[in-house]
Design a protein around this motif. Structure first.
Motif, PDB file in Angstrom:
ATOM      1  N   LEU A 254       0.832  -1.201   0.000  1.00 58.34           N
ATOM      2  CA  LEU A 254       0.000   0.000   0.000  1.00 58.34           C
ATOM      3  C   LEU A 254       0.865   1.250   0.000  1.00 58.34           C
ATOM      4  CD1 LEU A 254      -2.077  -1.726   2.640  1.00 58.34           C
ATOM      5  CD2 LEU A 254      -3.204  -0.804   0.616  1.00 58.34           C
ATOM      6  N   ARG A 255       0.414   2.254  -0.707  1.00 61.65           N
ATOM      7  CA  ARG A 255       1.136   3.523  -0.754  1.00 61.65           C
ATOM      8  C   ARG A 255       0.767   4.378   0.451  1.00 61.65           C
ATOM      9  NH1 ARG A 255       3.970   5.446  -4.564  1.00 61.65           N
ATOM     10  NH2 ARG A 255       3.119   3.947  -6.068  1.00 61.65           N
TER      11      ARG A 255
ATOM     12  N   GLY B  61     -10.479  -4.945   2.120  1.00 62.10           N
ATOM     13  CA  GLY B  61      -9.681  -5.381   0.984  1.00 62.10           C
ATOM     14  C   GLY B  61      -8.559  -4.388   0.706  1.00 62.10           C
ATOM     15  N   ILE B  62      -7.699  -4.738  -0.239  1.00 61.40           N
ATOM     16  CA  ILE B  62      -6.553  -3.888  -0.541  1.00 61.40           C
ATOM     17  C   ILE B  62      -7.009  -2.526  -1.072  1.00 61.40           C
ATOM     18  CG2 ILE B  62      -4.512  -3.628  -1.992  1.00 61.40           C
ATOM     19  CD1 ILE B  62      -4.195  -5.591   0.359  1.00 61.40           C
ATOM     20  N   ALA B  63      -7.987  -2.504  -1.970  1.00 58.27           N
ATOM     21  CA  ALA B  63      -8.455  -1.231  -2.516  1.00 58.27           C
ATOM     22  C   ALA B  63      -9.047  -0.350  -1.428  1.00 58.27           C
ATOM     23  CB  ALA B  63      -9.467  -1.470  -3.627  1.00 58.27           C
ATOM     24  N   GLU B  64      -9.844  -0.944  -0.540  1.00 53.85           N
ATOM     25  CA  GLU B  64     -10.455  -0.158   0.526  1.00 53.85           C
ATOM     26  C   GLU B  64      -9.410   0.312   1.540  1.00 53.85           C
ATOM     27  OE1 GLU B  64     -14.606  -0.392   2.857  1.00 53.85           O
ATOM     28  OE2 GLU B  64     -13.246  -2.041   3.366  1.00 53.85           O
ATOM     29  N   THR B  65      -8.403  -0.513   1.781  1.00 53.83           N
ATOM     30  CA  THR B  65      -7.340  -0.102   2.693  1.00 53.83           C
ATOM     31  C   THR B  65      -6.567   1.074   2.120  1.00 53.83           C
ATOM     32  OG1 THR B  65      -7.161  -2.388   3.480  1.00 53.83           O
ATOM     33  CG2 THR B  65      -5.356  -0.898   4.038  1.00 53.83           C
ATOM     34  N   GLN B  66      -6.331   1.056   0.801  1.00 55.51           N
ATOM     35  CA  GLN B  66      -5.685   2.212   0.179  1.00 55.51           C
ATOM     36  C   GLN B  66      -6.582   3.444   0.275  1.00 55.51           C
ATOM     37  OE1 GLN B  66      -2.345   2.250  -1.375  1.00 55.51           O
ATOM     38  NE2 GLN B  66      -2.918   4.322  -0.730  1.00 55.51           N
TER      39      GLN B  66
ATOM     40  N   VAL C  81       1.270   6.306  11.679  1.00 53.68           N
ATOM     41  CA  VAL C  81       0.517   5.781  10.532  1.00 53.68           C
ATOM     42  C   VAL C  81       0.390   4.263  10.628  1.00 53.68           C
ATOM     43  CG1 VAL C  81       0.554   5.497   8.006  1.00 53.68           C
ATOM     44  CG2 VAL C  81       1.184   7.698   9.040  1.00 53.68           C
ATOM     45  N   ALA C  82       1.378   3.600  11.224  1.00 58.55           N
ATOM     46  CA  ALA C  82       1.412   2.131  11.219  1.00 58.55           C
ATOM     47  C   ALA C  82       0.107   1.492  11.688  1.00 58.55           C
ATOM     48  CB  ALA C  82       2.604   1.637  12.036  1.00 58.55           C
ATOM     49  N   PRO C  83      -0.502   1.927  12.816  1.00 59.67           N
ATOM     50  CA  PRO C  83      -1.736   1.262  13.254  1.00 59.67           C
ATOM     51  C   PRO C  83      -2.916   1.420  12.311  1.00 59.67           C
ATOM     52  CG  PRO C  83      -0.687   2.404  15.095  1.00 59.67           C
ATOM     53  CD  PRO C  83       0.004   2.862  13.845  1.00 59.67           C
ATOM     54  N   LEU C  84      -2.842   2.348  11.371  1.00 61.94           N
ATOM     55  CA  LEU C  84      -3.920   2.454  10.394  1.00 61.94           C
ATOM     56  C   LEU C  84      -4.060   1.182   9.582  1.00 61.94           C
ATOM     57  CD1 LEU C  84      -3.355   6.079   8.981  1.00 61.94           C
ATOM     58  CD2 LEU C  84      -4.772   5.364  10.924  1.00 61.94           C
ATOM     59  N   LEU C  85      -2.952   0.424   9.438  1.00 70.77           N
ATOM     60  CA  LEU C  85      -2.959  -0.776   8.593  1.00 70.77           C
ATOM     61  C   LEU C  85      -3.801  -1.902   9.174  1.00 70.77           C
ATOM     62  CD1 LEU C  85      -1.455  -0.653   5.892  1.00 70.77           C
ATOM     63  CD2 LEU C  85      -0.397   0.861   7.533  1.00 70.77           C
ATOM     64  N   CYS C  86      -4.172  -1.792  10.468  1.00 70.94           N
ATOM     65  CA  CYS C  86      -5.106  -2.765  11.038  1.00 70.94           C
ATOM     66  C   CYS C  86      -6.209  -2.042  11.789  1.00 70.94           C
ATOM     67  CB  CYS C  86      -4.384  -3.758  11.945  1.00 70.94           C
ATOM     68  SG  CYS C  86      -5.504  -4.946  12.733  1.00 70.94           S
ATOM     69  N   ALA C  87      -5.862  -1.301  12.846  1.00 69.24           N
ATOM     70  CA  ALA C  87      -6.881  -0.608  13.632  1.00 69.24           C
ATOM     71  C   ALA C  87      -7.668   0.370  12.774  1.00 69.24           C
ATOM     72  CB  ALA C  87      -6.223   0.118  14.807  1.00 69.24           C
ATOM     73  N   GLY C  88      -6.980   1.050  11.858  1.00 67.63           N
ATOM     74  CA  GLY C  88      -7.656   2.009  10.995  1.00 67.63           C
ATOM     75  C   GLY C  88      -8.640   1.353  10.051  1.00 67.63           C
ATOM     76  N   ILE C  89      -8.183   0.360   9.308  1.00 63.04           N
ATOM     77  CA  ILE C  89      -9.058  -0.271   8.321  1.00 63.04           C
ATOM     78  C   ILE C  89     -10.144  -1.111   8.989  1.00 63.04           C
ATOM     79  CG2 ILE C  89      -7.509  -2.254   7.972  1.00 63.04           C
ATOM     80  CD1 ILE C  89      -9.910  -0.528   5.413  1.00 63.04           C
ATOM     81  N   THR C  90      -9.865  -1.678  10.147  1.00 65.98           N
ATOM     82  CA  THR C  90     -10.872  -2.487  10.848  1.00 65.98           C
ATOM     83  C   THR C  90     -12.094  -1.655  11.219  1.00 65.98           C
ATOM     84  OG1 THR C  90      -9.229  -4.042  11.691  1.00 65.98           O
ATOM     85  CG2 THR C  90     -11.286  -3.880  12.917  1.00 65.98           C
TER      86      THR C  90
END
Length: 355
Positions: free
Chosen positions: A143-144, A297-302, A154-163
């Protein structure tokens, strides 16, 4: 294969400790990333201690990864050396099932490949996560990151954020909607920030009166002490969507009572033991729904990362060295963190040099 420094659990009862793992060399579609920061998720603890009864050891946790691209395969088109990127909870999926074709890789019917404790294609072993100095990932699952500062947060966005972002988007949080967030921890504080940024009226449910000021600082319009029956009663039938982030078994009925007709409570916390079953009449008399949601999903996470960059949203964190991880786990169990631990992975190399 290249030797890579990491921190691993060797069994459910042993503390995490330094360990050397093998990373594959980048293939044609791979991106090699030097990890700068890795968030600490409650799932890391569950897995390291085999609380979900599916851990393969040795286990290197970590799926909230931010780093710099240091090499790319000759067929990679989306990234170049020097890019700031992220890796979340998945590093692969079948890519052919209906869910994958719809961009919902988290619901892959054959099971997505977790960033750690998943099946490793190259040799049949288990995947190793972000508590390590580098990682190699197919570009489709990288992800960009467009944030230009505070990358650790920013790191916790990759799980806590998208969840929390995924259910808020799916159930239409926004202006004119009243959204409840249950719990003000690593997930909950992101839910409050995101729902507020989406324009919803945000109600934070907590058992802790001392969290009221912080909840309002984060974006809550109202704070309800869920142990107070009178406060809960005042919100009966008023809320469109509840995102319940609590990762411990608890009675769901008081929260269901606050939903409007056709309201939904979505569970995103993952307790080691089941919740008590809700009263059926709380659902059927108001056509309420009890649902669940798993990352994005990857698109939604981006999309989530871009949304957060545009709105200046990051996680509230405590930055720690890698050798503090076992203490961090114990503090996390006591909810003694505001609101997410993040490991400074430079400390892994520093520790290795000092050894």
């Amino acid at each position: 294969m290249s030797k890579t420094l990491a921190y691993a659990a060797q069994s459910a009862t042993q503390p995490l400790a330094p360990f050397s793992i093998d990373r594959r060399e980048p293939g044609p579609h791979d991106v090699q990333i030097d990890i700068l920061y890795c968030g600490v998720c409650h799932s890391d603890l569950h897995t390291a201690r085999n609380e979900w009864k599916n851990t393969i050891y040795p286990c290197v946790p970590g799926h909230e990864i931010v780093g710099k691209v240091v090499a790319v395969g000759n067929h990679v088109t989306r990234f170049k050396v020097g890019d700031t990127v992220g890796v979340g909870c998945m590093v692969d999926s079948c890519r052919t099932c209906p869910s994958c074709r719809e961009g919902l890789e988290q619901y892959c019917e054959k099971g997505f490949t977790g960033t750690y404790n998943g099946p490793r294609q190259e040799d049949g072993g288990n995947t190793y996560g972000g508590y390590s100095e580098r990682i190699v990932v197919d570009e489709q699952f990288v992800l960009r990151v467009n944030h230009t500062e505070n990358l650790a947060a920013v790191a916790p966005l990759l799980c806590a954020g998208i969840t929390t972002y995924s259910p808020l988007r799916h159930w239409g949080a926004g202006p004119g909607k009243k959204v409840g967030i249950v719990g003000l921890g690593g997930l909950g504080h992101m839910g409050v920030k995101l729902a507020h940024a989406m324009g919803a009226h945000v109600v934070l449910f907590t058992t802790s009166p001392g969290k009221e000021a912080d909840a309002k600082r984060l974006g809550a319009d109202e704070v309800v002490i869920s142990k107070d029956a009178d406060q809960m009663a005042r919100h009966a039938g008023s809320i469109d969507l509840i995102v319940n982030t609590v990762a411990a078994p608890h009675n769901l009925d008081p929260y269901l009572n606050t939903l409007k007709r056709d309201g939904t409570m979505c569970l995103v916390g993952a307790p080691a033991e089941p919740h008590p079953s809700p009263t059926v009449f709380n659902l059927i008399f108001k056509r309420r729904a009890l649902a669940g949601s798993l990352i994005g999903g990857i698109a939604e996470t981006q999309e989530m990362l871009d949304f957060c960059a545009q709105h200046g949203i990051v996680s509230d964190i405590e930055l720690i060295p890698i050798d503090y991880i076992n203490t961090a786990y114990e503090r996390m169990l006591k909810s003694d963190v505001k609101y997410r631990f993040v490991i400074d992975m430079a400390t892994l190399k520093q520790q290795a040099k000092a050894a």
